[in-house]
Design a protein around this motif. Structure first.
Motif, PDB file in Angstrom:
ATOM      1  N   GLU A  45       0.845  -1.191   0.000  1.00 36.17           N
ATOM      2  CA  GLU A  45       0.000   0.000   0.000  1.00 36.17           C
ATOM      3  C   GLU A  45       0.887   1.250   0.000  1.00 36.17           C
ATOM      4  O   GLU A  45       1.782   1.386   0.824  1.00 36.17           O
ATOM      5  N   LEU A  46       0.600   2.130  -0.937  1.00 35.66           N
ATOM      6  CA  LEU A  46       1.346   3.392  -0.978  1.00 35.66           C
ATOM      7  C   LEU A  46       0.794   4.332   0.089  1.00 35.66           C
ATOM      8  O   LEU A  46      -0.430   4.465   0.235  1.00 35.66           O
ATOM      9  N   PRO A  47       1.670   4.983   0.849  1.00 34.20           N
ATOM     10  CA  PRO A  47       1.176   5.945   1.848  1.00 34.20           C
ATOM     11  C   PRO A  47       0.536   7.146   1.153  1.00 34.20           C
ATOM     12  O   PRO A  47       0.836   7.458  -0.007  1.00 34.20           O
ATOM     13  N   VAL A  48      -0.339   7.816   1.876  1.00 38.59           N
ATOM     14  CA  VAL A  48      -0.954   9.028   1.327  1.00 38.59           C
ATOM     15  C   VAL A  48       0.143  10.065   1.107  1.00 38.59           C
ATOM     16  O   VAL A  48       0.903  10.386   2.026  1.00 38.59           O
ATOM     17  N   GLN A  91      11.569  12.571   5.711  1.00 43.64           N
ATOM     18  CA  GLN A  91      11.181  11.238   6.179  1.00 43.64           C
ATOM     19  C   GLN A  91       9.963  10.737   5.420  1.00 43.64           C
ATOM     20  O   GLN A  91       9.906   9.575   4.999  1.00 43.64           O
ATOM     21  N   ASN A  92       8.994  11.586   5.224  1.00 45.92           N
ATOM     22  CA  ASN A  92       7.811  11.197   4.448  1.00 45.92           C
ATOM     23  C   ASN A  92       8.185  10.876   3.001  1.00 45.92           C
ATOM     24  O   ASN A  92       7.674   9.921   2.405  1.00 45.92           O
ATOM     25  N   LEU A 121      10.301   4.491  -1.007  1.00 43.19           N
ATOM     26  CA  LEU A 121      10.560   3.087  -0.724  1.00 43.19           C
ATOM     27  C   LEU A 121       9.360   2.226  -1.120  1.00 43.19           C
ATOM     28  O   LEU A 121       9.516   1.172  -1.757  1.00 43.19           O
ATOM     29  N   GLN A 122       8.171   2.672  -0.773  1.00 43.21           N
ATOM     30  CA  GLN A 122       6.972   1.910  -1.131  1.00 43.21           C
ATOM     31  C   GLN A 122       6.727   1.942  -2.641  1.00 43.21           C
ATOM     32  O   GLN A 122       6.272   0.951  -3.224  1.00 43.21           O
ATOM     33  N   CYS A 123       7.048   3.058  -3.265  1.00 37.34           N
ATOM     34  CA  CYS A 123       6.914   3.134  -4.734  1.00 37.34           C
ATOM     35  C   CYS A 123       7.819   2.112  -5.411  1.00 37.34           C
ATOM     36  O   CYS A 123       7.433   1.480  -6.400  1.00 37.34           O
ATOM     37  N   ARG A 155       8.233  14.827  -6.711  1.00 31.39           N
ATOM     38  CA  ARG A 155       8.378  15.731  -5.577  1.00 31.39           C
ATOM     39  C   ARG A 155       9.190  15.091  -4.455  1.00 31.39           C
ATOM     40  O   ARG A 155      10.043  15.741  -3.837  1.00 31.39           O
ATOM     41  N   ALA A 156       8.938  13.819  -4.197  1.00 30.92           N
ATOM     42  CA  ALA A 156       9.682  13.110  -3.158  1.00 30.92           C
ATOM     43  C   ALA A 156      11.165  13.029  -3.525  1.00 30.92           C
ATOM     44  O   ALA A 156      12.045  13.207  -2.670  1.00 30.92           O
ATOM     45  N   VAL A 157      11.451  12.793  -4.792  1.00 28.11           N
ATOM     46  CA  VAL A 157      12.841  12.745  -5.249  1.00 28.11           C
ATOM     47  C   VAL A 157      13.511  14.104  -5.057  1.00 28.11           C
ATOM     48  O   VAL A 157      14.637  14.213  -4.559  1.00 28.11           O
ATOM     49  N   ASP A 158      12.805  15.171  -5.449  1.00 23.51           N
ATOM     50  CA  ASP A 158      13.360  16.520  -5.311  1.00 23.51           C
ATOM     51  C   ASP A 158      13.677  16.845  -3.852  1.00 23.51           C
ATOM     52  O   ASP A 158      14.717  17.429  -3.542  1.00 23.51           O
TER      53      ASP A 158
END
Length: 919
Positions: A271-274, A282-283, A289-291, A332-335
């Protein structure tokens, strides 16, 4: 109460120390007095006035295991009685009994002595069964750890020794006592299976395996079933608790429908987090990781759907995969992580890379380019270059092809600006790949014939000689050397070479290995009048196997070798065996076997395995098989963790005439390897001795015994090894191996080279096309060849080798049609980039050897020669074209001129012979 061993009023501590020293070695004394023991309680005897009575009582209590009596003795008022009772308790805890041999007792005590017995000593003394009893009874963790370390470190030699002494069952029992280690538990069952134990015995794990974590134990049970050929059962067990493992096993079993189902089950568990507050590192990390997990499951589903030819469902799954790894949330997470950690973007976009791997493997490289272009432009450019889409590649890298030179300089300025940002902690750069893109674009500009523009751009991005700037400059130098521009590489390297605190990285980059630094210092001493650029040029020449102008192969190399030897030999105990071996290999390049042997021997004396085995192999090649056998035996005894040594020992002893012993050694090899890496080394060793059958067998063991690629890169290496093992493999086998190669790369072990993935796709389809020709299915062959050319439209190597073989075998029409497609694609590129001399030369060459498009081939070859008149290989191509056009005398003249430049070139001599013979 006063100790009877000492006069009154003296401390009892020295006596206690004396007792501890004597106790381990006095069982014989107790045995000699047992017949005259009084019938009084043992505890009272411990307080007897007679030393022999006290010793006898202590040893009886130790042997009989009367815990109540020992515990009572521990409560005595007599300090000597308490000391003896504690000693008995300690022996019980260690698992030492009176009948325990002293060699085993010494190992159990672990007194740290260099003379403590090893497992090898116990096997030689046939004490393995007693060791197993001690392992079961001992409570000493330190003892178990010592046995564990010895077993893992020397497993091949220990298993070989046990088999040699007829102790195979005791060795299996030892592995059972050590089966808290997963690799040992697995190897135990595999050995039992090879030795003919029943299926139930092989599947049953010993009680020591209960110490494993449940997930680890499940994996061991799965792999045991798998290596015994029980694939369905293995998958069924894995599916209960580990859906990822079940999916990867379905992939290994090539059960495509089962793979689709298992991959979907695995995907449903993730399950991907919201995606909220992704500016928080951290988010962002959790989301990425889940992706990655989700994309891995989707990737396996895509493979299963593609292999089972479910096209529409495969396209839908591909779209889902692309949407996941190119979403705004993912980016966005990568950035966020890139800005927070200053890590390379490629480290944070592994899911993108893995998705691109899958898309290439399922013939959707266009979709791979789509997702790579934004996140990983260097990898996207690699794919485009492989497809000869140079214009698109430049655009992806940030260069405008219509104004290539100024655009390339603008990219260099962007890279320099990025360096300024990185020096200021308060600033954030929006693009951390500008430097890497500039290197890639400059390299491509070299290839396309824009060397001056490339040099100008690279000068701008290589001004720094401190901190990170040094590493960037080295990367620039490496790029320039790859494009065969040594003069410019030396210009860039000179500031680093002149730095008094140079750490040798620049010389290592120029030469290719750390030997370059040693050669650099040697040249400085031997040729003190040479300038820095002169020494650097010599370094580059030496790295290519070329002696500097004016050097004598004997005299100058002797001076060089003597200086290097003296430096190594006087290194105050800090001897670098690896460097010494690399120097040996350097002299081997120049056919100086005398110095090569000297440095190999020096490295071997300092415990370098590769050097020792190189010496043994050299003796074998020279026909001195008896000396080779002795040296292989010596190497095996010195390096017991290298079972591949036994291949050489077996082969050399076979030639000496010891056939039975050689066969026994070879027979035992199956049970000596502990892991996939050792299996692979054995396969390599067999191939060295041209034993193709055994080389194949052990390479396949690498793949079969570790099905989900837990052996790291060894799967990929084993399949690559199988592909290169034989020159005349059936095309269908080559096609199948390449398909397996694609499947095996769908894991955590990645090539990091997109061009190589497309090369695998090309090789699969071209081999399948050649098999179709053998099956006389020309339509299918043309269809498969078209699929191959989509991956690599201008594949020169194929045109020069396999396609020419097909022509010589009489498949003229297919060869003509395929060559025309390759030539047309290359010619179209040259119309756009006419300065690409390398492409012009290469396509002219293949056109000539196929005797097609000769007029255009002549134009292309002449343009390449005019651009680089010093290149003898370009002039050789021109001679070939002219010869094919009937201009024999002109071709001979050109070839003779080439031989003036490189008089020892074998190919040129063969060409000249053919031209003069009119063949």
């Amino acid at each position: 109460m006063i100790l009877r061993l000492l006069p009154p009023k003296r401390s009892w501590l020295p006596a206690a120390v004396l007792i501890l020293c004597w106790m381990p070695v006095t069982p014989a004394l107790a045995q000699s007095t047992r017949g005259s023991e009084p019938a009084e309680p043992l505890q009272q005897q411990l307080s007897s006035d007679e030393y022999s009575d006290r010793q006898t009582a202590m040893h009886r209590m130790w042997e009989e295991g009367n815990e109540a009596a020992v515990q009572a003795a521990e409560q005595s008022d007599d300090p000597e009685v308490r000391l003896r009772a504690r000693w008995i308790q300690e022996q019980w805890k260690l698992g030492i009994r009176q009948q325990t041999p002293e060699s085993l007792a010494s190992l159990l005590r672990g007194n740290g002595s260099d003379n403590s017995p090893s497992l090898a000593d116990l096997i030689s003394a046939k004490q393995l069964s007693r060791l197993n009893v001690a392992l079961r009874e001992s409570q000493s963790k330190a003892f178990q750890q010592r046995v564990q370390i010895d077993l893992l470190k020397n497993f091949p030699a220990l298993s070989y020794q046990a088999l040699q002494h007829g102790l195979s069952e005791a060795f299996i029992e030892l592995l059972g006592e050590m089966s808290q280690m997963p690799i040992v538990a697995l190897r135990r069952s595999q050995m039992m299976f090879q030795m003919g134990y029943s299926r139930d015995e092989c599947l049953a794990l010993p009680s020591t395996a209960d110490a494993m974590q449940p997930a680890t134990r499940l994996k061991v049970e799965v792999f045991i079933h798998w290596t015994m050929g029980m694939h369905a059962e293995a998958i069924q067990i894995a599916a209960k608790e580990n859906p990822e493992l079940a999916a990867r096993l379905q992939l290994a079993a090539m059960n495509w429908d089962g793979l689709v189902k298992s991959a979907r089950v695995w995907s449903d568990t993730i399950e991907l987090p919201v995606p909220t507050d992704l500016d928080n590192s951290q988010n962002a990390a959790t989301y990425l990781l889940q992706c990655r997990k989700k994309s891995a499951a989707l990737s396996l589903e895509v493979v299963g759907l593609h292999r089972s030819q479910q096209v529409e469902q495969c396209d839908a799954a591909v779209n889902q995969l692309i949407q996941l790894v190119s979403s705004a949330e993912f980016n966005r997470a990568v950035d966020t992580l890139q800005q927070e950690s200053r890590r390379y973007r490629s480290d944070l976009t592994t899911a993108v890379f893995e998705a691109a791997e899958i898309l290439i493997a399922v013939d959707r490289s266009d979709r791979a380019i789509e997702i790579l272009s934004h996140q990983l432009p260097l990898q996207a450019a690699e794919l485009l270059v492989n497809q000869t889409q140079y214009e698109r590649a430049l655009k992806v890298l940030g260069v405008d092809p219509s104004r290539l030179e100024p655009s390339l300089l603008e990219l260099a300025d962007e890279a320099r600006q990025q360096s300024d940002y990185e020096r200021d902690d308060d600033l954030r750069t929006p693009d951390t790949q500008a430097f890497e893109r500039c290197l890639a674009a400059s390299s491509l500009a070299y290839q396309l014939g824009y060397a001056p523009a490339a040099r100008q751009a690279l000068r701008r991005v290589a001004p720094l000689t401190r901190n990170q700037g040094i590493q960037q400059r080295l990367e620039v130098i490496e790029t320039v050397l790859q494009r065969n521009d040594p003069r410019f590489a030396i210009e860039l390297a000179e500031p680093l070479l002149m730095m008094p605190s140079s750490d040798g990285r620049a010389t290592a980059t120029l030469f290719g290995t750390s030997v370059g630094n040693e050669l650099w210092h040697a040249l400085g001493q031997l040729e003190p009048t040479w300038t820095v650029p002169q020494r650097a040029r010599v370094l580059i020449d030496l790295s290519h196997g070329k002696l500097p102008a004016g050097w004598n192969r004997s005299i100058d190399l002797n001076r060089l070798a003597t200086w290097l030897y003296d430096q190594l030999d006087s290194d105050d105990g800090q001897f670098n065996a690896v460097l010494c071996r690399e120097i040996a290999q350097f002299f081997q390049t120049y056919a100086r076997d005398d110095w090569s042997t000297t440095f190999f021997e020096l490295a071997a004396q300092h415990n370098d395995y590769d050097a020792a085995i190189a010496l043994a192999w050299r003796l074998f090649q020279q026909g001195n098989v008896r000396a080779a056998a002795d040296l292989y035996q010596n190497v095996w005894e010195r390096f017991p963790n290298h079972p591949e040594t036994l291949v050489g020992l077996s082969k050399s002893r076979q030639l000496v005439g010891w056939e039975d012993e050689a066969q026994q050694i070879a027979k035992r090899l199956d049970m000596l390897a502990l892991d996939a890496g050792q299996y692979f080394d054995i396969a390599i060793a067999y191939s060295q001795f041209d034993d193709v059958a055994n080389a194949k067998r052990f390479a396949n063991k690498v793949i079969r015994d570790t099905p989900e690629n837990s052996a790291g890169s060894y799967h990929y290496r084993a399949i690559r090894f199988l592909l290169g093992l034989e020159d005349n493999q059936p095309p269908q086998e080559i096609a199948n191996l390449n398909l397996r190669l694609l499947d095996r790369t769908l894991s955590n072990t990645m090539l990091r080279d997109m061009g190589s993935y497309e090369g695998i796709v090309f090789d699969h389809y071209q081999a399948a096309a050649r098999q179709a020709i053998l099956n006389q299915d020309i339509d299918k062959a043309n269809q498969l060849m078209d699929q191959a050319l989509r991956a690599s439209p201008a594949n020169i190597d194929f045109a020069e080798q396999q396609l020419l073989q097909l022509r010589e075998q009489g498949h003229i029409q297919f060869a003509d049609k395929t060559l025309d497609k390759i030539f047309t694609r290359a010619d179209a590129h040259l119309t756009q980039f006419p300065q690409n001399a390398n492409m012009a030369n290469n396509i002219a060459w293949v056109a000539a050897i196929h005797n097609r498009h000769l007029d255009r081939a002549l134009e292309l070859s002449m343009s390449a020669v005019s651009e680089f008149p010093e290149s003898y290989s370009y002039r050789d191509t021109l001679a070939e074209v002219l010869f094919r056009m009937g201009e024999v005398e002109q071709a001979i003249q050109i070839e003779e001129n080439c031989l003036i430049d490189v008089p020892d070139d074998y190919h040129l001599h063969e060409q000249l012979k053919r031209f003069r013979g009119g063949n």
